[in-house]
Design a protein around this motif. Structure first.
Motif, PDB file in Angstrom:
ATOM      1  N   UNK A 294      24.475  53.676  25.475  1.00 51.99           N
ATOM      2  CA  UNK A 294      25.432  53.380  24.410  1.00 51.99           C
ATOM      3  C   UNK A 294      25.547  51.876  24.127  1.00 51.99           C
ATOM      4  N   UNK A 295      25.124  51.048  25.065  1.00 47.10           N
ATOM      5  CA  UNK A 295      25.066  49.586  24.872  1.00 47.10           C
ATOM      6  C   UNK A 295      26.431  48.965  24.569  1.00 47.10           C
ATOM      7  N   UNK A 296      27.432  49.298  25.370  1.00 48.05           N
ATOM      8  CA  UNK A 296      28.716  48.606  25.258  1.00 48.05           C
ATOM      9  C   UNK A 296      28.890  47.682  26.460  1.00 48.05           C
ATOM     10  N   UNK A 297      29.810  46.726  26.330  1.00 51.64           N
ATOM     11  CA  UNK A 297      30.058  45.756  27.395  1.00 51.64           C
ATOM     12  C   UNK A 297      31.224  46.254  28.246  1.00 51.64           C
ATOM     13  N   UNK A 298      31.088  46.115  29.571  1.00 55.09           N
ATOM     14  CA  UNK A 298      32.126  46.550  30.505  1.00 55.09           C
ATOM     15  C   UNK A 298      32.914  45.344  30.997  1.00 55.09           C
ATOM     16  N   UNK A 299      34.251  45.443  30.885  1.00 55.95           N
ATOM     17  CA  UNK A 299      35.129  44.421  31.461  1.00 55.95           C
ATOM     18  C   UNK A 299      35.946  45.098  32.552  1.00 55.95           C
ATOM     19  N   UNK A 300      35.774  44.633  33.775  1.00 59.06           N
ATOM     20  CA  UNK A 300      36.455  45.242  34.917  1.00 59.06           C
ATOM     21  C   UNK A 300      37.636  44.371  35.336  1.00 59.06           C
ATOM     22  N   UNK A 301      38.822  44.963  35.355  1.00 59.77           N
ATOM     23  CA  UNK A 301      40.028  44.201  35.729  1.00 59.77           C
ATOM     24  C   UNK A 301      40.002  43.831  37.209  1.00 59.77           C
ATOM     25  N   UNK A 302      40.612  42.706  37.502  1.00 62.40           N
ATOM     26  CA  UNK A 302      40.807  42.341  38.901  1.00 62.40           C
ATOM     27  C   UNK A 302      41.878  43.220  39.521  1.00 62.40           C
ATOM     28  N   UNK A 303      41.840  43.308  40.840  1.00 60.55           N
ATOM     29  CA  UNK A 303      42.867  44.071  41.536  1.00 60.55           C
ATOM     30  C   UNK A 303      44.221  43.381  41.370  1.00 60.55           C
ATOM     31  N   UNK A 304      45.268  44.213  41.303  1.00 58.09           N
ATOM     32  CA  UNK A 304      46.651  43.722  41.165  1.00 58.09           C
ATOM     33  C   UNK A 304      46.814  42.813  39.952  1.00 58.09           C
ATOM     34  N   UNK A 305      46.138  43.185  38.856  1.00 61.79           N
ATOM     35  CA  UNK A 305      46.253  42.400  37.633  1.00 61.79           C
ATOM     36  C   UNK A 305      46.462  43.331  36.444  1.00 61.79           C
ATOM     37  N   UNK A 306      47.628  44.002  36.389  1.00 60.62           N
ATOM     38  CA  UNK A 306      47.858  44.950  35.305  1.00 60.62           C
ATOM     39  C   UNK A 306      47.980  44.291  33.945  1.00 60.62           C
ATOM     40  N   UNK A 307      48.285  42.962  33.891  1.00 63.00           N
ATOM     41  CA  UNK A 307      48.468  42.304  32.605  1.00 63.00           C
ATOM     42  C   UNK A 307      47.196  42.336  31.763  1.00 63.00           C
ATOM     43  N   UNK A 308      46.003  42.330  32.426  1.00 64.17           N
ATOM     44  CA  UNK A 308      44.761  42.305  31.666  1.00 64.17           C
ATOM     45  C   UNK A 308      44.490  43.623  30.960  1.00 64.17           C
ATOM     46  N   UNK A 309      45.209  44.664  31.333  1.00 64.32           N
ATOM     47  CA  UNK A 309      45.083  45.937  30.610  1.00 64.32           C
ATOM     48  C   UNK A 309      46.483  46.529  30.368  1.00 64.32           C
ATOM     49  N   UNK A 310      47.384  45.643  29.950  1.00 68.21           N
ATOM     50  CA  UNK A 310      48.764  46.054  29.734  1.00 68.21           C
ATOM     51  C   UNK A 310      48.922  47.084  28.638  1.00 68.21           C
ATOM     52  N   UNK A 311      48.050  47.068  27.637  1.00 67.51           N
ATOM     53  CA  UNK A 311      48.171  48.018  26.530  1.00 67.51           C
ATOM     54  C   UNK A 311      47.990  49.444  27.023  1.00 67.51           C
ATOM     55  N   UNK A 312      46.952  49.679  27.828  1.00 67.23           N
ATOM     56  CA  UNK A 312      46.708  51.047  28.309  1.00 67.23           C
ATOM     57  C   UNK A 312      47.741  51.440  29.358  1.00 67.23           C
ATOM     58  N   UNK A 313      48.274  50.448  30.106  1.00 66.75           N
ATOM     59  CA  UNK A 313      49.357  50.758  31.054  1.00 66.75           C
ATOM     60  C   UNK A 313      50.558  51.338  30.310  1.00 66.75           C
ATOM     61  N   UNK A 314      50.876  50.729  29.166  1.00 68.12           N
ATOM     62  CA  UNK A 314      51.994  51.224  28.364  1.00 68.12           C
ATOM     63  C   UNK A 314      51.690  52.594  27.770  1.00 68.12           C
ATOM     64  N   UNK A 315      50.426  52.810  27.403  1.00 67.27           N
ATOM     65  CA  UNK A 315      50.041  54.107  26.834  1.00 67.27           C
ATOM     66  C   UNK A 315      50.184  55.219  27.879  1.00 67.27           C
ATOM     67  N   UNK A 316      49.743  54.954  29.105  1.00 72.11           N
ATOM     68  CA  UNK A 316      49.880  55.948  30.179  1.00 72.11           C
ATOM     69  C   UNK A 316      51.352  56.297  30.390  1.00 72.11           C
ATOM     70  N   UNK A 317      52.188  55.268  30.395  1.00 73.86           N
ATOM     71  CA  UNK A 317      53.627  55.493  30.558  1.00 73.86           C
ATOM     72  C   UNK A 317      54.195  56.282  29.370  1.00 73.86           C
ATOM     73  N   UNK A 318      53.705  55.971  28.166  1.00 75.28           N
ATOM     74  CA  UNK A 318      54.157  56.653  26.946  1.00 75.28           C
ATOM     75  C   UNK A 318      53.760  58.131  26.969  1.00 75.28           C
ATOM     76  N   UNK A 319      52.538  58.415  27.409  1.00 73.02           N
ATOM     77  CA  UNK A 319      52.059  59.804  27.480  1.00 73.02           C
ATOM     78  C   UNK A 319      52.904  60.602  28.465  1.00 73.02           C
ATOM     79  N   UNK A 320      53.137  60.017  29.634  1.00 74.27           N
ATOM     80  CA  UNK A 320      53.928  60.722  30.647  1.00 74.27           C
ATOM     81  C   UNK A 320      55.370  60.933  30.182  1.00 74.27           C
ATOM     82  N   UNK A 321      55.977  59.874  29.622  1.00 74.29           N
ATOM     83  CA  UNK A 321      57.393  59.930  29.313  1.00 74.29           C
ATOM     84  C   UNK A 321      57.733  60.626  28.014  1.00 74.29           C
TER      85      UNK A 321
END
Length: 517
Positions: A227-254
């Motif tokens: 598929x030729x996409x670029x992978x960005x892997x977050x560092x451990x204990x760094x939720x800010x770098x993927x804060x958007x999806x963190x909020x989405x997970x919380x939104x889906x659950x809640x």
């Protein structure tokens, strides 16, 4: 602040010399409201406040159901109540602020407090359109209609610019191949693929990260290369770098999953897609102040187009299963595909395996078993792709069909009894049952009479039972015709296999052939 107390405060500030704009700013109300309070006498204000308590409100017809929800689930948010109301009453039109105020009044009146959990996030610069999607997994326990608890797993995607979301659920933990399949579904849902995908350090896609050198799992590495996409892997204990999806997970659950009743996985996923269309991608986002669906219409043009099929699609087919519905169809990517009548079993396993080959959909009873059906792959949505051979034979009535089947069986008495019992147990599916019997006769004719005797003797009154017994007898016969060599036979030495032919006199052969008497 109560209305009457607010009226008194406005008039006191005015008497102290405050201007209209200053009163508005100090009390946090509009200037029109200040003018309205100043134009009222105290008696008029008292009468007006009294009418507010008895005046009917737009949401009063739904008061009881909202109260039931709040008492049963005190942690419900106003946004979730709004979504539930829209789900049950699609025609309802009510503003979010109106509903928040109404729910707040109900909580105060009935003493139903709500626990608020606050989590801080660091602001991240907005990314250009088509640049990035963030991915994360989640799990949650939900209640069934029988009040039993089941654990569900989901994978979620969000486009970083538009906040447009996609979710898919499973009743088992995700594998790497499940993850790849869901990526393909998300790209189809988004209408394309971004340049970069952000992940947590999840074992489904990564083996290790050594100072920035990311080692992906074998399957995911092959998928990334194709598929030729670029992978960005977050560092451990760094939720800010993927804060958007963190909020989405919380939104889906809640907002979607919490307090929702689980019936089956298929309907759960369908309801989740409806929730995305209705709420998840329609509500105005708190940060962008725009509707994700509207922004996505523009961002979609900046996504890279993806083909509908992969060269490694066949390697992923083992993880694709579907349930056979009562009308002998399966659902695959919003379309329905027919199966031979009698495939669905009222009591039994109705799981089939789906494999995609170029523009064809292949359906099997087992991962490597016989093919039940082949169909062209539907490219639209809501289509019924049906093989005419899967339909009912309407050229003759049920009674004529029964007689045709009975005539093909040697023991007419047993045949009549079996058909009668089947009809009593499956009156609505009698034609389906007869077609299964007919198919079994055509395929295993030498064994059908013996199988019928077994079914009558053991009171197995189902066409599917007759078919299973017939197949079992067929397999037993195959084993007898081609037995495996015994251990002793395999130990025979080459000398034991050698022998000497008996020599006879020539006259013996002449006598056998009838000559020289």
């Amino acid at each position: 602040m109560e209305k009457l107390a607010l009226y008194i405060e406005v008039n006191q500030l005015r008497k102290r010399g405050f201007k209209i704009a200053a009163i508005s700013k100090k009390l946090g109300i509009s200037r029109n409201t200040v003018y309205k309070y100043l134009d009222m006498s105290f008696d008029e204000a008292t009468d007006w406040v009294s009418t507010l308590k008895t005046r009917s409100k737009k949401l009063d017809p739904y008061r009881d159901i909202i109260l039931v929800w709040l008492k049963e689930h005190p942690d419900l948010s106003s946004a979730q109540i709004e979504d539930w109301l829209k789900e049950k009453i699609p025609a309802i039109e009510v503003g979010s602020s109106t509903l928040r105020s109404y729910v707040s009044e109900l909580r105060d009146s009935y003493h139903i407090p709500k626990v608020i959990r606050i989590r801080d996030h660091e602001a991240v610069d907005e990314l250009p359109m088509g640049m990035q999607v963030q991915v994360d997994w989640g799990e949650m326990k939900v209640k069934t209609s029988l009040n039993k608890e089941v654990k569900l797993y989901f994978i979620s995607f969000v486009l970083s610019h538009s906040r447009y979301k996609y979710v898919e659920w499973q009743d088992r933990p995700f594998t790497t191949r499940d993850t790849i399949r869901c990526h393909e579904s998300a790209f189809q849902y988004f209408g394309g693929m971004p340049e970069e995908i952000v992940y947590d350090q999840d074992h489904l896609i990564t083996v290790n990260e050594n100072a920035g050198d990311i080692i992906l799992t074998g399957d995911f590495q092959a998928y990334k290369q194709e598929r030729s996409f670029r992978v960005y892997l977050c560092r451990k204990s760094d939720p800010q770098s993927k804060g958007k999806i963190e909020n989405v997970v919380k939104f889906i659950k809640g907002n979607f999953a919490k307090n929702r009743v689980f019936f089956n996985l298929e309907s759960w996923n369908e309801k989740c897609l409806a929730w995305l269309d209705r709420t998840g991608n329609q509500n105005v986002h708190n940060t962008t102040k725009k509707r994700p669906a509207e922004v996505h219409a523009l961002e979609k043009q900046h996504l890279s187009p993806v083909s509908s099929l992969l060269s490694l699609e066949s390697d992923l087919s083992n993880s694709i299963t579907r349930s056979v519905h009562k009308d002998n169809v399966i659902k695959y990517k919003s379309n329905r595909y027919s199966l031979p009548l009698g495939t669905y079993r009222p009591k039994g396993n109705n799981t089939v395996y789906v494999e995609v080959k170029e523009s064809e959909l292949v359906i099997r009873a087992t991962p490597q078993g016989d093919i039940l059906a082949r169909h062209r792959l539907g490219l639209g949505k809501g289509e019924l792709i049906k093989n005419r051979n899967h339909g009912r034979d309407r050229s003759k009535g049920i009674e004529a069909f029964k007689e045709t089947v009975i005539r093909q069986l040697s023991n007419s008495e047993q045949a009549n009894q079996f058909i009668q019992e089947v009809g009593a147990r499956y009156p609505r599916y009698m034609r389906d049952q007869l077609q299964v019997i007919q198919h079994t006769i055509n395929q295993y004719r030498p064994f059908i009479d013996q199988a019928l005797t077994h079914c009558v003797r053991d009171h197995l009154w189902s066409a599917n039972d007759l078919r299973d017994v017939t197949q079992h007898l067929h397999r037993l016969t195959e084993n007898e015709l081609f037995p495996s060599p015994s251990f002793q036979e395999m130990k025979m030495t080459s000398t034991e296999l050698k022998g000497t032919a008996q020599t006879r006199d020539l006259t013996t052969y002449i006598e056998i052939m009838g000559g020289l008497k």
